[in-house]
Design a protein around this motif. Structure first.
Motif, PDB file in Angstrom:
ATOM      1  N   SER A   1      48.178  14.454  13.533  1.00 47.66           N
ATOM      2  CA  SER A   1      48.412  15.457  14.567  1.00 47.66           C
ATOM      3  C   SER A   1      49.314  16.574  14.060  1.00 47.66           C
ATOM      4  O   SER A   1      50.311  16.322  13.376  1.00 47.66           O
TER       5      SER A   1
ATOM      6  N   GLN B   1      49.967   9.076  22.451  1.00 49.69           N
ATOM      7  CA  GLN B   1      48.920   9.333  23.437  1.00 49.69           C
ATOM      8  C   GLN B   1      49.174   8.609  24.757  1.00 49.69           C
ATOM      9  O   GLN B   1      48.785   9.085  25.820  1.00 49.69           O
TER      10      GLN B   1
ATOM     11  N   LEU C   1      50.058  13.996  27.248  1.00 48.31           N
ATOM     12  CA  LEU C   1      49.018  14.892  27.758  1.00 48.31           C
ATOM     13  C   LEU C   1      48.482  15.783  26.646  1.00 48.31           C
ATOM     14  O   LEU C   1      47.272  16.011  26.541  1.00 48.31           O
ATOM     15  N   GLN C   2      49.374  16.274  25.800  1.00 45.18           N
ATOM     16  CA  GLN C   2      48.972  17.177  24.729  1.00 45.18           C
ATOM     17  C   GLN C   2      48.131  16.469  23.672  1.00 45.18           C
ATOM     18  O   GLN C   2      47.090  16.988  23.239  1.00 45.18           O
ATOM     19  N   THR C   3      48.545  15.282  23.253  1.00 42.51           N
ATOM     20  CA  THR C   3      47.822  14.590  22.191  1.00 42.51           C
ATOM     21  C   THR C   3      46.459  14.086  22.641  1.00 42.51           C
ATOM     22  O   THR C   3      45.552  13.937  21.812  1.00 42.51           O
ATOM     23  N   ARG C   4      46.316  13.833  23.920  1.00 38.63           N
ATOM     24  CA  ARG C   4      45.013  13.361  24.404  1.00 38.63           C
ATOM     25  C   ARG C   4      43.944  14.446  24.360  1.00 38.63           C
ATOM     26  O   ARG C   4      42.759  14.165  24.578  1.00 38.63           O
ATOM     27  N   GLN C   5      44.345  15.678  24.059  1.00 32.89           N
ATOM     28  CA  GLN C   5      43.374  16.763  23.910  1.00 32.89           C
ATOM     29  C   GLN C   5      42.826  16.846  22.485  1.00 32.89           C
ATOM     30  O   GLN C   5      41.861  17.562  22.232  1.00 32.89           O
ATOM     31  N   GLU C   6      43.437  16.136  21.549  1.00 33.47           N
ATOM     32  CA  GLU C   6      42.996  16.187  20.152  1.00 33.47           C
ATOM     33  C   GLU C   6      41.742  15.329  19.949  1.00 33.47           C
ATOM     34  O   GLU C   6      41.573  14.305  20.600  1.00 33.47           O
ATOM     35  N   ASN C   7      40.904  15.779  19.033  1.00 28.90           N
ATOM     36  CA  ASN C   7      39.717  15.000  18.663  1.00 28.90           C
ATOM     37  C   ASN C   7      39.557  15.064  17.154  1.00 28.90           C
ATOM     38  O   ASN C   7      38.737  15.807  16.612  1.00 28.90           O
TER      39      ASN C   7
ATOM     40  N   GLN D   1      36.560  16.729  14.476  1.00 30.54           N
ATOM     41  CA  GLN D   1      36.955  17.794  13.565  1.00 30.54           C
ATOM     42  C   GLN D   1      36.732  17.387  12.103  1.00 30.54           C
ATOM     43  O   GLN D   1      36.263  18.188  11.291  1.00 30.54           O
TER      44      GLN D   1
END
Length: 428
Positions: free
Chosen positions: A216, A344, A406-412, A416
């Motif tokens: 991340s 997460q 909340l922020q990390t749960r938007q990562e994929n 990528q």
């Protein structure tokens, strides 16, 4: 699958613990879903997991000696790195190379784990297969622009963190010293006619084609001395198909009478757990907290009271994404994947690092304001109790954990990374 790409055969090369394997299983399953053929080259201990995931397996030595003595040396906080390279990976480079060269005979691309899959750069250079390397934690870039928590002397770590010039000189000295550990690798490279003189643990671990920074941006962003070929993808999380949560565990998790603390050393450190789980159980009980002990590997045989006291539950394995959301806090050893899954979940953390990248990961979590770090790998009941009390009383830490969750749960990171791999497959 990106437009214009036919089915290709991709070989992943990885060594180490489950934390080193799981990100490549995640990528492999996504690439298989996109229509590619995927093989994972790794040690025999991982064969059942790889096959269960539905991916191809090829044996790549060495195989770890799954004994307490081996894991104690592997996870030693001061000499673990020396053991891994001088006594384990380095002497096996010829068999590793032979195994991986065989595994990639009909492959279109090789994707390797940086630092651990030492044969991958040699195979790529010798046979000319397109090669992508993957870094699972920010420490592995050894950037002179970041504080080196891996150094054995805190004062030197602090000084290097303030001076990139001094840090560069220290890394130069370390490179000279560690090259001795990897003499068999350097000798094989020379025999194969590979003329570049890159250090296998430093610049030689990175592919000039593409380096996947699979962690991340919250834990570490691009530094001026990262390789130009880096693509930062975010963490590639493997969500295993472990089925529903067992009924007894589900019932325990859903109790709301007292706050729950989850204690786990994950896969690597669990093999050298000492009295961690017993001390954790006692520390939680002394504060009236419930405790879930996730005790994998050799830790499954740790001596605990039988039966366990009320408010305690032990299990050999649990998918962290299933259990972490139920916790008030999470106590772990700082592995890269565990750290991110804890992030997460939106829960504050206590990190008890053992070796390798774990202290660096822990300090990055601390800088984010979501974790307390206990630097002794055998902290004891008293230190664990004090840390638990501190976190329970720290509303600011709890709020920061929720926000970062909340922020990390938007990562994929999986998507990528696979997109980056496919972009290079177009030309393979």
């Amino acid at each position: 699958m990106l437009l214009g790409i036919k089915q290709r055969h991709i070989v992943f090369a990885t060594a180490g613990s489950l934390g080193d394997l799981h990100p490549f299983l995640a990528l492999g399953l996504e690439l298989k879903q996109r229509g590619h053929r995927v093989t994972v080259a790794s040690s025999a201990i991982h064969q059942p997991i790889i096959l269960k995931a539905g991916l191809g397996f090829r044996h790549m030595r060495p195989d770890p000696d799954n004994t307490p003595a081996f894991h104690a040396r592997y996870m030693h906080p001061k000499t673990g790195g020396q053991f891994v390279y001088r006594d384990y990976l380095g002497p096996s480079i010829r068999t590793s190379y032979a195994d991986l060269a065989q595994a990639t005979q009909d492959a279109d691309m090789l994707v390797s784990q940086s630092l651990m899959a030492l044969a991958a750069p040699l195979v790529a250079a010798r046979i000319g297969i397109p090669w992508v390397s993957a870094v699972l934690q920010p420490m592995s870039f050894f950037s002179t622009h970041e504080r080196p928590h891996y150094l054995p002397f805190p004062w030197l770590s602090w000084l290097c963190g303030r001076s990139p010039q001094l840090h560069g000189k220290v890394i130069h000295s370390v490179k000279i010293h560690t090259a001795k550990w990897l003499r068999p690798v350097l000798e094989l490279k020379q025999e194969l006619g590979i003329v570049h003189h890159q250090h296998p643990m430093y610049e030689g671990q990175h592919s000039p084609l593409c380096v996947l920074a699979m962690f991340s941006p919250l834990l570490g962003g691009r530094q001026p001395d990262w390789p130009a070929s880096v693509v930062q993808t975010g963490t590639a999380l493997y969500l295993s198909d472990s089925g529903p949560v067992p009924a007894k565990l589900k019932q325990f998790l859903e109790q709301n009478s007292k706050p729950l603390v989850i204690f786990t050393l994950s896969s690597a450190a669990s093999n050298d757990a000492g009295d961690f789980y017993r001390d954790s159980l006692n520390a939680a009980a002394s504060l009236g907290l419930r405790a879930l002990l996730v005790m994998g590997g050799l830790a499954a045989s740790s001596a605990l009271p039988a039966p366990l006291p009320d408010g305690a539950f032990r299990i050999d394995y649990a998918a962290f994404e299933d259990v972490f959301p139920h916790a008030a806090m999470i106590v772990h050893s700082g592995g890269a994947a565990t750290s991110f899954k804890a992030l997460q979940s939106g829960k504050p953390q206590i990190v008890v690092p053992h070796a390798h990248d774990q202290l660096d990961n822990a300090m990055r979590l601390s800088l984010l304001g979501v974790a307390i770090v206990i630097k002794k790998r055998r902290p004891g009941k008293r230190a664990l109790r004090k840390a638990l009390q501190t976190v329970l009383a720290n509303a600011d830490m709890q709020d920061k954990a929720v926000a970062l969750g909340l922020q990390t749960r938007q990562e994929n990171g999986v998507q990528q990374a696979c997109d980056a791999i496919e972009r290079h497959l177009v030309y393979a």
